[in-house]
Design a protein around this motif. Structure first.
Motif, PDB file in Angstrom:
ATOM      1  N   MET A   1       0.827  -1.207   0.000  1.00  0.00           N
ATOM      2  CA  MET A   1       0.000   0.000   0.000  1.00  0.00           C
ATOM      3  C   MET A   1       0.862   1.259   0.000  1.00  0.00           C
ATOM      4  N   VAL A   2       1.934   1.245   0.787  1.00  0.00           N
ATOM      5  CA  VAL A   2       2.824   2.409   0.848  1.00  0.00           C
ATOM      6  C   VAL A   2       3.487   2.639  -0.509  1.00  0.00           C
ATOM      7  N   HIS A   3       4.004   1.573  -1.118  1.00  0.00           N
ATOM      8  CA  HIS A   3       4.663   1.716  -2.412  1.00  0.00           C
ATOM      9  C   HIS A   3       3.661   2.051  -3.518  1.00  0.00           C
ATOM     10  N   GLY A   4       2.446   1.535  -3.381  1.00  0.00           N
ATOM     11  CA  GLY A   4       1.456   1.758  -4.427  1.00  0.00           C
ATOM     12  C   GLY A   4       0.751   3.088  -4.342  1.00  0.00           C
ATOM     13  N   HIS A   5       0.469   3.541  -3.111  1.00  0.00           N
ATOM     14  CA  HIS A   5      -0.317   4.766  -2.947  1.00  0.00           C
ATOM     15  C   HIS A   5       0.474   5.904  -2.319  1.00  0.00           C
ATOM     16  N   GLY A   6       1.733   5.653  -1.975  1.00  0.00           N
ATOM     17  CA  GLY A   6       2.576   6.705  -1.418  1.00  0.00           C
ATOM     18  C   GLY A   6       3.206   7.543  -2.510  1.00  0.00           C
ATOM     19  N   ARG A   7       4.357   8.078  -2.233  1.00  0.00           N
ATOM     20  CA  ARG A   7       5.020   8.976  -3.184  1.00  0.00           C
ATOM     21  C   ARG A   7       5.382   8.281  -4.487  1.00  0.00           C
ATOM     22  N   ARG A   8       5.737   6.993  -4.413  1.00  0.00           N
ATOM     23  CA  ARG A   8       6.209   6.302  -5.614  1.00  0.00           C
ATOM     24  C   ARG A   8       5.087   5.970  -6.590  1.00  0.00           C
ATOM     25  N   GLN A   9       3.864   5.791  -6.077  1.00  0.00           N
ATOM     26  CA  GLN A   9       2.698   5.561  -6.939  1.00  0.00           C
ATOM     27  C   GLN A   9       2.934   4.429  -7.944  1.00  0.00           C
ATOM     28  N   ARG A  10       3.359   3.277  -7.455  1.00  0.00           N
ATOM     29  CA  ARG A  10       3.602   2.128  -8.320  1.00  0.00           C
ATOM     30  C   ARG A  10       2.317   1.310  -8.437  1.00  0.00           C
ATOM     31  N   ASP A  11       1.791   1.237  -9.633  1.00  0.00           N
ATOM     32  CA  ASP A  11       0.491   0.615  -9.835  1.00  0.00           C
ATOM     33  C   ASP A  11       0.483  -0.867  -9.470  1.00  0.00           C
ATOM     34  N   ARG A  12       1.541  -1.592  -9.804  1.00  0.00           N
ATOM     35  CA  ARG A  12       1.556  -3.024  -9.488  1.00  0.00           C
ATOM     36  C   ARG A  12       1.508  -3.253  -7.981  1.00  0.00           C
ATOM     37  N   ALA A  13       2.247  -2.443  -7.245  1.00  0.00           N
ATOM     38  CA  ALA A  13       2.215  -2.558  -5.784  1.00  0.00           C
ATOM     39  C   ALA A  13       0.832  -2.202  -5.256  1.00  0.00           C
ATOM     40  N   ALA A  14       0.206  -1.189  -5.846  1.00  0.00           N
ATOM     41  CA  ALA A  14      -1.140  -0.785  -5.416  1.00  0.00           C
ATOM     42  C   ALA A  14      -2.135  -1.911  -5.644  1.00  0.00           C
ATOM     43  N   ILE A  15      -2.020  -2.600  -6.775  1.00  0.00           N
ATOM     44  CA  ILE A  15      -2.924  -3.712  -7.069  1.00  0.00           C
ATOM     45  C   ILE A  15      -2.771  -4.813  -6.020  1.00  0.00           C
ATOM     46  N   VAL A  16      -1.520  -5.139  -5.678  1.00  0.00           N
ATOM     47  CA  VAL A  16      -1.269  -6.168  -4.668  1.00  0.00           C
ATOM     48  C   VAL A  16      -1.830  -5.749  -3.320  1.00  0.00           C
TER      49      VAL A  16
END
Length: 407
Positions: A75-90
């Motif tokens: 959630m941090v990697h997906g919705h934090g500053r980095r905004q990584r979509d794959r991490a957000a999906i996980v």
């Protein structure tokens, strides 16, 4: 469609009042919630008398620990500053899975264990294992069904809405409502196109989008939002901001919707004229807009209705249902909202009900005001909808007949 007043205002920042006790406690929710969501199912399914073989218990516990650690990190990697979509999906998917496991581990775990005990079925270990398999089976079915519900093109919900002040010339006006599309980490460009195709089959006079278009900036989600430019309406396509726009450059979304041919109703109104009668179609920014600090963004109903004839019926777009108190005080005839998602994953609707007066559907507020709250067209975060189906809404406005006419 005739354009009228445009009201701009300088938005102030949030007031500097010290946080209350509830606000201070809420800071710990992100720390406590993941522990509960993963530890409770682990305990109920593995460590309450099942006496599983050591490899089974160890593997199940390891999966729970992996979810407990992995979900917040994703959630941090997906919705934090980095905004990584794959991490957000996980992260989003793990959040949905853990919520369903937690809910049914508690409810079904307690109720089924009690029923088996009363019926004297097997010994303690047999009952515990039956509970585990039942919970896992129910959760698997709900998650598969919920995923299919979230990803499908929403069903069309049709209803007639009688407005006592609506002129006969406007009788039969077709208003289509979409909201909370939440274009996000999962690429839903094809889904978006199919939604817009469905909207176009409804032959709308007015198409409304009541906010939360996407999670992410307009530039980042442009491809998913682009099909909105194909939506057809005989009179107008109008849009207001939702709270999620203010997490991701709201003005960018206002500008993009303008590019796509939608008319952003930012504390202003337009007039819909038909058969010699007129309907005021007004919109306000989301109630969170002022706290965003963006200049000119705030919910300002007086500005939205400035210059409108008070004798005319008013259709108001406001993202959150709780704005209806202000709408009722101003004598608005019909407010259209979204935001709640109908709870999205049962029984989350109980938490939504703490913040909003209505979960879904048509409701009356005050003497005159009707509120229609959509369950939303898309989904936020976890790609699941459980007992909260999405919708595209067709509202056919009706003028009163008989004694109510002219009231």
């Amino acid at each position: 469609m005739t354009e009228t007043s445009d009201t701009r205002s300088a938005a102030g920042g949030p007031h500097g009042a010290p946080p209350g006790r509830l606000q201070r406690l809420m800071r710990f929710v992100p720390l406590i919630a993941p522990v509960l969501l993963w530890a409770v199912p682990c305990g109920v399914l593995l460590h309450t008398g099942q006496r599983w073989p050591l490899p089974v218990a160890a593997a199940g516990t390891a999966l729970s620990v992996l979810g407990l650690v992995g979900m917040p990190l994703a959630m941090v990697h997906g919705h934090g500053r980095r905004q990584r979509d794959r991490a957000a999906i996980v992260g989003d998917t793990l959040l949905g899975i853990s919520w369903v496991l937690f809910t049914w581990s508690v409810l079904l775990g307690v109720l089924l264990r009690l029923a088996l005990t009363v019926a004297d079925v097997g010994d303690g270990r047999d009952r515990a294992r039956l509970v585990t398999w039942a919970v896992l089976g129910v959760c698997a079915v709900l998650l598969a069904w919920g995923y299919a519900e979230a990803r499908r093109v929403p069903r069309v919900r049709r209803l007639d809405v009688t407005l006592p002040r609506l002129g006969a010339g406007l009788d039969g006006t077709r208003v289509v409502l979409i909201t909370d599309t939440h274009y996000g980490p999962l690429d839903r460009a094809r889904w978006s196109a199919r939604v817009c195709e469905t909207v176009n089959t409804l032959e709308a006079d007015l198409v409304c989008h009541t906010g939360d278009i996407a999670d992410g900036t307009a530039e980042r989600r442009r491809a998913q939002a682009a099909p909105l430019g194909t939506v057809r309406a005989t009179r107008a396509r109008v849009y207001v901001t939702g709270n999620h726009e203010y997490y991701s450059e709201a003005q960018g979304w206002v500008d993009l919707m303008g590019e796509l041919g939608w008319e952003p109703l930012r504390n202003r109104h337009v007039l819909l004229e038909r058969g010699g009668d007129t309907l005021v179609v007004a919109g306000v920014d989301d109630v969170t807009a002022e706290a965003s600090g963006l200049a000119g963004h705030r919910a300002h109903l007086d500005g939205a209705l400035d210059g409108a004839d008070p004798a005319l019926p008013v259709l108001l777009l406001a993202h959150q249902p709780k704005f209806v108190d202000r709408a009722a005080a101003h004598g608005v005839d019909l407010q259209l909202s979204g935001h709640t998602h109908g709870g999205q994953i049962w029984p989350f609707h109980h938490l939504v009900g703490i913040d909003q007066p209505v979960l879904a559907g048509l409701s009356r507020h005050g003497v005159r005001t009707l509120l229609y709250t959509s369950r939303g067209t898309g989904f936020w975060g976890p790609p699941f909808r459980v007992f909260a189906p999405s919708e595209i809404t067709l509202l056919v406005l009706r003028a009163p007949r008989g004694p109510e006419a002219g009231a």
